[in-house]
Design an enzyme around this catalytic site. Structure first.
Site, mmCIF file in Angstrom:
data_model
loop_
_atom_site.group_PDB
_atom_site.id
_atom_site.type_symbol
_atom_site.label_atom_id
_atom_site.label_comp_id
_atom_site.label_asym_id
_atom_site.label_seq_id
_atom_site.Cartn_x
_atom_site.Cartn_y
_atom_site.Cartn_z
ATOM 1 N N GLU A 94 -48.500 12.378 59.092
ATOM 2 C CA GLU A 94 -49.258 11.392 59.837
ATOM 3 C C GLU A 94 -50.434 12.046 60.551
ATOM 4 O O GLU A 94 -50.331 13.179 61.021
ATOM 5 C CB GLU A 94 -48.354 10.697 60.873
ATOM 6 C CG GLU A 94 -47.282 9.837 60.221
ATOM 7 C CD GLU A 94 -46.412 9.097 61.216
ATOM 8 O OE1 GLU A 94 -45.959 7.991 60.876
ATOM 9 O OE2 GLU A 94 -46.175 9.628 62.322
ATOM 10 N N CYS A 121 -39.870 16.110 71.649
ATOM 11 C CA CYS A 121 -40.793 15.793 70.561
ATOM 12 C C CYS A 121 -40.075 15.198 69.347
ATOM 13 O O CYS A 121 -39.134 15.796 68.812
ATOM 14 C CB CYS A 121 -41.562 17.047 70.150
ATOM 15 S SG CYS A 121 -42.754 16.769 68.833
ATOM 16 N N CYS A 332 -48.664 11.200 71.900
ATOM 17 C CA CYS A 332 -48.176 12.579 71.917
ATOM 18 C C CYS A 332 -46.655 12.646 71.789
ATOM 19 O O CYS A 332 -45.925 12.004 72.535
ATOM 20 C CB CYS A 332 -48.616 13.239 73.230
ATOM 21 S SG CYS A 332 -48.187 14.968 73.347
#
Length: 343
Positions: A94, A121, A332
């Site tokens: 992505e 993450c 993020c």
């Protein structure tokens, strides 16, 4: 079965010269191909009209431009666009295009998944699914529908760039050399958790900006958040950075995701000030975007503003980064192609 054709995208003039020599073409053909790819952004060999028809036919038997259009497009309410790109080896990555007035930033991926496994993450939860070639990395720029609007790129997408350094350096070379895109290296920012030996090589071999994922100035706490702290501590990273000059155009920044009552206290601010003393840098505070299975609370706006004001007031220029594309999982820490790669 017809053999797969090799991509021209991602090849340097030296590689193109070797290739054209093997195919029995004149030496100047390599320069022509490089210009068609990196200056004129050709999408097919047939477009390379200053190369003879015979040589175009020979070239097309084994090679192709190699640009691969995105397979999916998702647009956020704030105008951010996330693209799903195929890779050479049949995986997916992505990329995120972030428009902002007269600026257009592309967040580029360097790996399918990531080995670093940072607690906060989503890409780390995917695990590591393979390196991206220079072709794959460049394709995110080359085949981007908004390519002409790009003003800068940040290598902050999926993966740890220093863990795929050879292909990152090759990509930067193509983007910044006169025969390539001829970009200023100041248009490129590369992020890293800090990888021993690799970070130094990047700093030595490029003039691009560096953004270090800090997230805590305290060794034990950073280790709990980021296993990479064990191999190269944040103290070691900063010690290395202090041997380079960031007082001119090249920038050094630290990325800092804020977790409520975990890393957003005045004690943390004081430790950041102590750690970075003598280093020209900035700190970017980032809102935490919750991911499944991770029990970390996000700092509220007030605590983030207090942290920003304290750091800036003590000489560490600090900003709160605007969160973009959260509704399409483009913000993020939210990128992942795990499901696509498993299909």
């Amino acid at each position: 079965m017809t053999p797969k054709k090799k991509p021209l995208l991602g090849m340097t003039p030296t590689e193109l010269k070797e290739m054209t020599a093997l195919l029995g073409m004149p030496a100047f053909t390599a320069k022509q191909i490089a210009e068609w790819i990196y200056v004129k952004h050709a999408t097919s060999i047939e477009q390379m009209t200053n190369i003879s028809k015979t040589n175009r036919k020979i070239l097309a038997e084994q090679y192709e431009v190699g640009a691969m259009a995105p397979l999916e497009r998702l647009e956020s309410v704030d105008g951010t666009v996330k693209y799903l790109f195929p890779t050479e080896n049949g995986k997916f990555v992505e990329s995120v295009f972030i428009p902002d007035k007269d600026r257009g930033t592309l967040c580029v991926s360097s790996q399918v998944g990531c080995k670093m496994n940072c607690l906060f993450c989503q890409t780390g939860k995917q695990g590591f699914d393979g390196q991206l070639s220079a072709t794959d990395i460049l394709n995110q720029i080359y085949a981007l529908p908004e390519a002409e609007r790009l003003t800068n790129i940040v290598m902050m997408g999926q993966g740890e760039p220093m863990d795929n350094l050879d292909n990152i350096l090759k990509t930067i070379n193509i983007l910044t050399r006169p025969w390539g895109y001829a970009w200023s290296p100041k248009r490129i920012t590369v992020s890293s958790v800090g990888v021993k030996n690799k970070l130094k090589r990047f700093l030595d071999e490029t003039d691009c900006h560096i953004a270090i994922s800090m997230h805590s100035p305290l060794h034990e706490q950073r280790l709990q958040l980021m296993p990479a702290e064990k191999q190269m501590s944040i103290e070691e990273v900063v010690r290395l950075l202090k041997t380079y000059d960031f007082t001119h155009q090249r920038r050094c920044s630290f990325e800092y995701i804020c977790f409520a009552h975990l890393n957003d206290s005045m004690q943390h601010a004081q430790e950041i000030i102590k750690l970075t003393r003598g280093l020209e840098c900035r700190v970017n505070l980032i809102r935490f975007h919750e991911i499944p299975g991770v029990d970390l609370p996000a700092s509220d706006e007030t605590r983030m503003e207090q942290l920003r004001d304290y750091l800036t007031g003590h000489g560490v220029f600090t900003t709160i980064r605007a969160s973009r594309g959260q509704d399409i999982f483009a913000a993020c820490g939210l990128l992942s192609t795990k499901k696509k790669c498993e299909q």
